[in-house]
Motif scaffolding. Structure first.
Motif, PDB file in Angstrom:
ATOM      1  N   HIS A  39       0.815  -1.290   0.031  1.00  0.00           N
ATOM      2  CA  HIS A  39       0.161   0.011   0.045  1.00  0.00           C
ATOM      3  C   HIS A  39       0.980   1.423   0.150  1.00  0.00           C
ATOM      4  CE1 HIS A  39       1.025   0.180   4.042  1.00  0.00           C
ATOM      5  NE2 HIS A  39       0.698  -1.164   4.371  1.00  0.00           N
ATOM      6  N   CYS A  40       0.361   2.304  -0.486  1.00  0.00           N
ATOM      7  CA  CYS A  40       0.956   3.750  -0.252  1.00  0.00           C
ATOM      8  C   CYS A  40       1.391   4.072   1.245  1.00  0.00           C
ATOM      9  CB  CYS A  40       0.253   4.695  -0.909  1.00  0.00           C
ATOM     10  SG  CYS A  40       0.881   6.355  -0.716  1.00  0.00           S
ATOM     11  N   ARG A  41       2.717   4.455   1.239  1.00  0.00           N
ATOM     12  CA  ARG A  41       3.019   4.886   2.548  1.00  0.00           C
ATOM     13  C   ARG A  41       2.459   6.001   3.267  1.00  0.00           C
ATOM     14  NH1 ARG A  41       7.151   2.500   5.483  1.00  0.00           N
ATOM     15  NH2 ARG A  41       8.674   4.067   5.340  1.00  0.00           N
ATOM     16  N   HIS A  42       1.829   6.966   2.287  1.00  0.00           N
ATOM     17  CA  HIS A  42       1.175   8.158   2.607  1.00  0.00           C
ATOM     18  C   HIS A  42      -0.317   7.960   3.051  1.00  0.00           C
ATOM     19  CE1 HIS A  42       4.992  10.068   2.066  1.00  0.00           C
ATOM     20  NE2 HIS A  42       5.038   9.668   0.800  1.00  0.00           N
ATOM     21  N   CYS A  43      -0.995   7.582   1.910  1.00  0.00           N
ATOM     22  CA  CYS A  43      -2.320   7.450   2.205  1.00  0.00           C
ATOM     23  C   CYS A  43      -2.999   5.968   2.516  1.00  0.00           C
ATOM     24  CB  CYS A  43      -3.025   7.993   0.771  1.00  0.00           C
ATOM     25  SG  CYS A  43      -2.653   7.023  -0.451  1.00  0.00           S
ATOM     26  N   ARG A  44      -1.983   5.056   2.414  1.00  0.00           N
ATOM     27  CA  ARG A  44      -2.178   3.680   2.749  1.00  0.00           C
ATOM     28  C   ARG A  44      -3.295   2.977   1.741  1.00  0.00           C
ATOM     29  NH1 ARG A  44       0.538   2.398   6.955  1.00  0.00           N
ATOM     30  NH2 ARG A  44      -0.475   0.395   7.131  1.00  0.00           N
ATOM     31  N   LYS A  64       5.097   9.768  -8.250  1.00  0.00           N
ATOM     32  CA  LYS A  64       4.013  10.230  -7.388  1.00  0.00           C
ATOM     33  C   LYS A  64       3.065   9.292  -7.178  1.00  0.00           C
ATOM     34  CE  LYS A  64       4.257  15.273  -8.086  1.00  0.00           C
ATOM     35  NZ  LYS A  64       4.841  15.461  -9.360  1.00  0.00           N
ATOM     36  N   CYS A  65       2.511   9.236  -6.162  1.00  0.00           N
ATOM     37  CA  CYS A  65       1.342   8.222  -5.497  1.00  0.00           C
ATOM     38  C   CYS A  65       0.048   8.295  -6.479  1.00  0.00           C
ATOM     39  CB  CYS A  65       1.162   8.069  -4.384  1.00  0.00           C
ATOM     40  SG  CYS A  65      -0.483   7.174  -3.879  1.00  0.00           S
ATOM     41  N   ARG A  66      -0.529   7.572  -7.344  1.00  0.00           N
ATOM     42  CA  ARG A  66      -1.568   7.474  -8.270  1.00  0.00           C
ATOM     43  C   ARG A  66      -2.669   8.204  -7.353  1.00  0.00           C
ATOM     44  NH1 ARG A  66      -2.589   4.722 -12.893  1.00  0.00           N
ATOM     45  NH2 ARG A  66      -1.068   3.314 -12.509  1.00  0.00           N
ATOM     46  N   TYR A  67      -2.938   7.885  -6.003  1.00  0.00           N
ATOM     47  CA  TYR A  67      -4.036   8.142  -5.287  1.00  0.00           C
ATOM     48  C   TYR A  67      -3.964   9.357  -4.565  1.00  0.00           C
ATOM     49  CZ  TYR A  67      -4.538   3.299  -6.705  1.00  0.00           C
ATOM     50  OH  TYR A  67      -4.373   2.218  -7.480  1.00  0.00           O
ATOM     51  N   CYS A  68      -2.791   9.677  -3.916  1.00  0.00           N
ATOM     52  CA  CYS A  68      -2.797  10.826  -3.062  1.00  0.00           C
ATOM     53  C   CYS A  68      -1.981  12.157  -3.642  1.00  0.00           C
ATOM     54  CB  CYS A  68      -2.532  10.696  -1.424  1.00  0.00           C
ATOM     55  SG  CYS A  68      -0.658  10.002  -1.592  1.00  0.00           S
ATOM     56  N   GLY A  69      -1.147  11.479  -4.698  1.00  0.00           N
ATOM     57  CA  GLY A  69      -0.141  12.501  -5.458  1.00  0.00           C
ATOM     58  C   GLY A  69       1.309  12.805  -4.636  1.00  0.00           C
TER      59      GLY A  69
HETATM   60 ZN   LIG Z   1      -0.948   7.677  -1.723  1.00  0.00          ZN
END
Ligand SMILES: [Zn+2]
Length: 288
Positions: A39-44, A64-69
């Motif tokens: 999972h993304c380390r920021h938005c999980r 960049k993360c696809r979900y939270c940028g």
């Molecule tokens: Zn993210």
């Protein structure tokens, strides 16, 4: 055909590299290495398969993360590329130059190659983790030491039983005297290197090196043997000193700041693994 083979090895290395990234992040967060989806380390946000393609996903997403940028760590593509290139180098040396064989071995080439792929993977994790956190994870170093001990002992027993290997008695499978000396070589190298670092830790009272460096030096002795371990340590101290001076000149670190030594030991190990014999030959030729 050969190019195709190495391309495949490179892809395999990229995939292992992306697994090593997972190992590093889960060691950091204390999560279990095998379980749970990435999972993304920021938005999980749970990552899909197309977010997890080594190097390409990072490039396609512009880092960049696809979900939270939020920015993704450059550790992802760097570890993947490093693993891919090291895997190609190990296969290339193993099959073309046979310099990786330590000691000169008739032990199954594929098993020997797999051993060095495993050691390279462990060293990559140690390099990144020590660079980021100034600590060498016990889980990684102990499993690498245990695998090395098994590999060395099983390899010798295997050879003792091989007809025409020149060691031991093929019929009885008993280790011959020469075989025992070759078996002892990496253990002597490991004890010498580990003991040397242990002495440094005692003398400096742990100011420069730590217990992790002692264990890593021990592992290096097992993987490289004598005299390649000498080349590895010499390179580690040389590269470490040069980097230390550069960092001081750039005022990034002062004399008292802590610089982790593990990454230099890992660099020294990789260079000695591929060119250790040439370095030792060059150096002893230079002296005498
Ligand atoms: Zn993210």
């Amino acid at each position: 055909m050969e190019l195709f083979f190495y391309f495949f090895i490179f892809l395999f290395g990229l995939i292992v590299g992306s697994f090593l990234n997972v190992v590093i992040f889960r060691l950091e967060s204390g999560e279990q290495v095998v379980r749970g989806r990435s999972h993304c380390r920021h938005c999980r946000h749970i990552l899909e398969w197309y977010d997890l393609i080594p190097v390409l996903s990072f490039l396609a997403l512009g880092g960049k993360c696809r979900y939270c940028g939020k920015a993704l760590s450059v550790q992802y593509p760097l570890v993947e590329l490093a693993t891919g290139m090291l895997f190609v180098a190990i296969f290339n040396f193993q099959f073309n130059e046979t310099t990786l064989y330590f000691p000169p071995s008739t032990f199954h080439p594929l098993l020997s190659t797999l051993y060095f792929l495993f050691i390279a993977s462990s060293l990559i994790v140690i390099f990144v983790y020590d660079l980021k956190h100034y600590i060498i994870p016990d889980k990684i170093i102990y499993s690498a030491i245990i695998v090395s001990v098994f590999y060395l002992i099983l390899g010798r027993i295997w050879e003792a039983g091989l007809p025409g290997s020149g060691f031991g008695s093929p019929a009885s499978g008993v280790l011959g005297f020469e075989n025992l000396i070759i078996l002892f070589n990496p253990f002597i190298a490991a004890i010498a290197a580990g003991g040397f670092f242990f002495a440094i830790v005692l003398i400096t009272k742990g100011a420069g090196m730590g217990g992790g460096d002692v264990k890593l030096a021990f592992l290096m002795g097992l993987a490289l043997g004598w005299p390649k371990i000498l080349a590895a340590l010499f390179l580690a101290f040389t590269i470490g000193a040069i980097c230390g001076i550069i960092l001081m000149l750039l005022k990034k670190k002062n004399f008292k700041s802590e610089i982790p030594f593990g990454p230099f030991l890992v660099l020294g190990t990789f260079i000695a693994l591929f060119w250790g014999e040439e370095i030792v030959r060059w150096y002893t030729g230079y002296l005498f």
